[in-house]
Structures are given as structure tokens and as C-alpha cells.
Design an enzyme around this catalytic site. Structure first.
Site, PDB file in Angstrom:
ATOM      1  N   SER A 186     -32.725  51.696  24.786  1.00 43.20           N
ATOM      2  CA  SER A 186     -32.417  51.098  26.572  1.00 43.20           C
ATOM      3  C   SER A 186     -33.091  50.290  26.980  1.00 43.20           C
ATOM      4  CB  SER A 186     -31.940  52.310  27.171  1.00 43.20           C
ATOM      5  OG  SER A 186     -30.675  52.254  28.109  1.00 43.20           O
ATOM      6  N   ASP A 425     -21.727  52.426  21.605  1.00 42.09           N
ATOM      7  CA  ASP A 425     -22.304  52.024  23.309  1.00 42.09           C
ATOM      8  C   ASP A 425     -21.062  50.986  24.453  1.00 42.09           C
ATOM      9  OD1 ASP A 425     -23.889  52.019  25.187  1.00 42.09           O
ATOM     10  OD2 ASP A 425     -25.377  51.166  24.944  1.00 42.09           O
ATOM     11  N   HIS A 479     -25.063  55.014  22.597  1.00 42.46           N
ATOM     12  CA  HIS A 479     -26.220  54.386  23.104  1.00 42.46           C
ATOM     13  C   HIS A 479     -27.672  55.314  22.949  1.00 42.46           C
ATOM     14  CE1 HIS A 479     -28.257  52.853  26.514  1.00 42.46           C
ATOM     15  NE2 HIS A 479     -28.949  53.735  26.690  1.00 42.46           N
TER      16      HIS A 479
END
Length: 502
Positions: A186, A425, A479
């Protein structure tokens, strides 16, 4: 006599290849990480499969907390991997507790009780030594008594983390020759290339870090590529109709990152139909806290209009001009370069801070228990405050720009890079990462193909490029890839670290 004793201990330590750990007087402790050894953990009754260490390293008044797990296979030769979660300001205990740490955490039998820990068969410590670091200061268990240290950005964070690594390898000097990699997900898509560049630029620093490469999962890279990724993704996943997609394409001309007013009009219906999905994994339900107003809340109330975004319609910043991490969704904006966190956004609506769709009660119960903190050498709550998955204590500025020049510079110097993406995601869609890796213009050396794991099943797709760059998808993952697909994650992680084809 003291010198002779020290020489004997040093030789013994060299022979058995473990960090020197002895309870002696202070003149010896300075050279040993004994004080950081973890001997027991509340909630865990089994035997540790390898040695665990944790504690603080002070960098200019910033107390950075780490948890180090030695490899269960061959700690002397296996790589050392630094793990960083995103945010910015989300704790790397997210990865430790929920993704690829040495334990699986089972919720306590009663509400508020300590979780029960079991060994994780898919821990990344099966094949590597791994450091979980809470960075920057103010994140997780890392803290400073000087609150000005909580104002930071990409460059300062990279500098502090590099300084941490130099101190860490000085302390754990037996690992300095091991191959070293950086990994994360991320917003760590920003942390990792900036840190890697700092290490390479300061390669004359001592001790010399044996840096070999890095891997980024569902990571931020570039405002334009990331900003243009969502609409094609939700269309390809059958989450919006052909008509909605075609109207958005016509109005926005593929420029979703910085839309004009007519484009915004076509984007709003798209947001409305996907707002109730779990944007970290469209296959999973969205968790809501019991007895919380969030259970009936839709997050389309978060900034969408020009006025809500704090901008004029004459020169919009863009609905999707944002940075986000483990907990910041696709609509969290950047205002004047400052990353807006969920707590800051929700405060505008007098809502209780809660990371949407995310259940973190287990990690909170464990890391805010004083006996646990004592066992892992963390300061008590009254010193380093309550642990949160993600915090609003950190005022973070994204000041390094696009990561594409960083990736290009590092790959052209021969460092190995793996860019991997869970293909469900919606927070940082794979479409953006696939597009920017292709945009580098490197020759394809391994044409797009499925990769297989157990039972000869397709686990995703891979494309290999020249200059040691690989793009990988993980089928059905969200994610935080190892959280959703732990077995597959350990598989590609192991193969990539060993230099084997995925």
C-alpha cells in the site's frame, strides 16, 4: 580476566552463529542484543520455532519499535527482510498479526480477553529473517516525547528508516552479510523505493547493507497511473455497467485522475454503485462494528464534491487525487500535499474514527495489554500511548513525487524488483500497477502467463521484464495479499527470494 572472558564468549558466539545473549554486567550488554530477546508471549504456550527479538532503536529522539523474527530454516544464510505497512502511519503489526507473522491469532473466549496464539504454517519466517518496523515515529508502538517529530514526509521517513537499519545491523552484526530485501504494501509503495534509493545513495555508510532488491504489494506509485486505475478495474470486474463505463470514458477521456466538472458528473454514479463494497477485497463482506453508526453508514459521505474536497470548481484537484494505504480508501484526498487520514476526514462529520470494513479488535486487545508490552519490551501505554492499527498522530507530507523514476533508476542498477497485486483490491487496483510497470518500456522476457501453486492450480498471472522487474497478480486476493491468500503468498515469496521462476 574480563577481556579473556569476553574473547571466549565471542568465539563461542561465532561458532554457534546466534546473536550473543548473556546476562553479564553492563560493559558486555552494550555489544549484545540479549536485552531484546523475547522469552515468552502472553497467549502463546507452544515452543518458539526460532528466536524472536524486539525493542526500540532511538534515531534523533524518535524511538522506533521493531519486532524481529529469525528464520526457521537457516538464519545464517536466509535473507533479512524489512516489512513496512502503509498508511501513512499504519502499524507493521498489521502484517505481523493478520498477514504473515509467526502466529495466527484466535480471538479470546470473552470480549476484551487476550487472544490465543497458534503457530502460522504460512509465516514468512519459514524462509527468511524478517523485521517488522513501526515507521514513522508516532506509528504503532513507535513514539517520541517531542511531538514535532510526528510531522514528517517521504524523505525524512526514508532517512530515519535508513538510520534505523544502520543501528540495527550494528546491533545484530551477524546478519550484516545476509542478503537484504525490503517489502511492504500500500503506502509502502512510497516508503520502499525512497528507502531503497537512500540505501543505495549512502552505500558508503557503515555497516554496509547487503541490499539486493525489494517487493511491493498493491502499492502506490504515481498519482496519474493510480488515479486512472479504478474505473477500468470496476468495469472489468462487472461492478458497473457498460453504459456507465462508456459515459465516463466519453466525459473523462480516460483522465479520471484530474477530472473536470462534466467528468465528475459521470463519476458520481459509479461511486454510488460501489460504495457499499469492501474496497480492500470486493469478494469479502464489509465488517461493521456492532452497535455502531458505521453499520448503517455509507462512505459516499466522504469528500466527493469540489466543495467537500476544499477546492473550487474552476480548478479541481480531482476526486481521486489522493494517497492512501492499508486504511485510507480511494477517496481520501491530498490537500496541499498533506495526506488526509481517515481520522482527519471523519472528524469533519463528527464520526467516531473507525477504519472502514476492517476488524482490528484482536490486535488492539493484544498490543494494548501491559503484560504483552512488557514481554515484547514495548513501553507502557502511559509512555507510548494506545496502539492503533492506523493513527492520526502523524502529520505526513508526500513530498517525493512519482515513484516511477525511483523504480527505473533502481532496476537499471541491477536491483531485483517484484510488484505484486491482489486482483480484487479496489483500493489500489492491479490495473494501475500493471500499467506503470509496462510503461517503463522494458523488454518482456517472460510473457504473461499463469503461475501455479499446490494441486497444479492457477494462483494468478505473471509477466517478467528485463532489468529484473516482475509483475505478479494473485487470483482472488485483496489489498493485503497474505491475509487473503497466505499459502500462495508464501509460495511466491519463497520462490522470488531464492531467485527461482514463479
Amino acid at each position: 580476566m574480563a577481556n579473556s572472558l569476553f574473547n571466549i564468549i565471542f568465539v563461542m558466539n561465532t561458532i554457534i552463529s546466534i546473536p550473543l545473549c548473556m546476562v553479564l554486567n553492563s560493559e558486555f550488554l552494550e555489544a549484545a542484543p540479549c536485552e531484546f530477546l523475547i522469552t515468552q508471549l502472553p497467549g502463546f504456550t507452544d515452543k518458539f520455532p526460532s528466536k524472536h527479538y524486539s525493542g526500540y532503536i532511538n534515531i534523533d529522539g524518535k524511538n522506533l519499535f521493531y519486532y524481529f523474527v529469525t528464520s526457521e530454516k537457516n538464519q545464517s544464510n536466509d535473507p533479512v527482510v524489512l516489512w513496512l505497512n502503509g498508511g501513512p502511519a499504519c502499524s507493521s503489526f498489521d502484517g505481523f498479526v493478520y498477514e504473515h507473522g509467526p502466529f495466527n491469532f484466535e480471538a479470546g473466549k470473552q470480549e476484551g480477553s487476550l487472544p490465543i496464539l497458534h503457530l502460522n504454517p504460512y509465516s514468512w519466517s519459514k524462509v527468511s529473517n524478517i523485521i517488522y518496523l513501526d515507521s514513522p515515529a508516532g506509528t504503532g508502538l513507535s513514539y517520541s516525547i517531542n511531538s514535532s517529530h510526528y510531522t514528517t514526509g517521504d524523505f525524512q521517513t526514508a532517512s530515519d528508516t535508513h538510520a534505523f537499519l544502520l543501528e540495527w545491523f550494528e546491533l545484530f552484526s551477524e546478519f550484516v552479510s545476509n542478503p537484504f530485501y525490503i517489502s511492504g504494501e500500500s503506502f509502502a509503495g512510497i516508503y520502499i523505493p525512497t528507502l531503497a534509493s537512500e540505501i543505495v545513495r549512502e552505500n558508503g555508510a557503515k555497516p554496509t547493507i547487503n541490499f539486493k532488491g525489494y517487493m511491493v504489494g498493491n502499492g502506490l506509485t504515481d498519482d496519474v497511473f493510480d488515479g486512472n486505475a479504478l474505473v477500468p478495474f470496476v468495469h472489468g470486474m462487472a461492478l458497473i455497467s457498460d453504459k456507465m463505463f462508456e459515459e465516463a470514458e466519453a466525459a473523462c477521456k480516460g483522465k479520471y485522475y484530474d477530472p473536470d466538472e462534466s467528468c465528475v458528473e459521470r463519476l458520481l454514479p459509479i461511486y454510488n454503485v460501489i460504495e457499499k463494497l469492501n474496497f480492500y477485497d470486493t469478494l469479502e463482506p464489509c465488517y461493521h462494528k456492532p452497535n455502531s453508526s458505521t453499520s448503517n453508514k455509507n462512505y459516499s459521505r466522504l469528500p466527493l464534491s469540489f466543495q467537500q474536497l476544499g477546492m473550487s470548481s474552476e480548478k479541481p484537484l480531482g476526486v481521486r487525487k489522493r494517497m492512501f494505504g492499508r486504511s485510507w480508501p480511494f477517496r481520501a484526498p491530498v490537500r496541499n500535499g498533506i495526506v488526509q487520514s481517515w481520522p482527519q476526514i471523519l472528524s469533519q462529520y463528527n464520526d467516531e474514527y473507525s477504519v472502514p470494513c476492517t476488524k482490528d479488535e484482536v490486535s488492539k486487545a493484544w498490543l494494548n495489554n501491559e503484560e504483552v508490552r512488557k514481554a515484547i519490551h514495548a513501553e507502557p501505554i502511559h509512555v507510548s500511548v494506545i496502539w492503533e492499527l492506523c493513527t492520526d498522530r502523524v502529520n505526513y507530507t508526500h513530498d517525493s513525487g512519482s515513484m516511477i523514476p525511483y523504480h527505473k533508476n533502481l532496476t537499471l542498477q541491477g536491483y531485483r524488483v517484484l510488484i505484486y497485486s491482489g486482483d480484487h483490491d479496489m483500493c489500489v487496483p492491479y490495473t494501475g500497477n500493471e500499467a506503470w510497470t509496462r510503461s517503463l518500456g522494458y523488454k518482456t522476457v517472460d510473457e504473461w502467463r499463469p503461475w501455479l501453486t499446490y494441486d497444479n492450480q492457477v494462483s494468478g498471472y505473471v509477466q517478467g521484464y528485463d532489468n529484473n522487474l516482475t509483475f505478479l497478480t494473485i487470483k482472488g486476493a485483496g489489498h493485503t495479499v497474505p491475509e487473503y491468500k497466505p499459502r500462495e503468498a508464501l509460495d511466491f515469496y519463497s520462490r522470488w527470494l531464492e531467485g527461482k521462476p514463479i
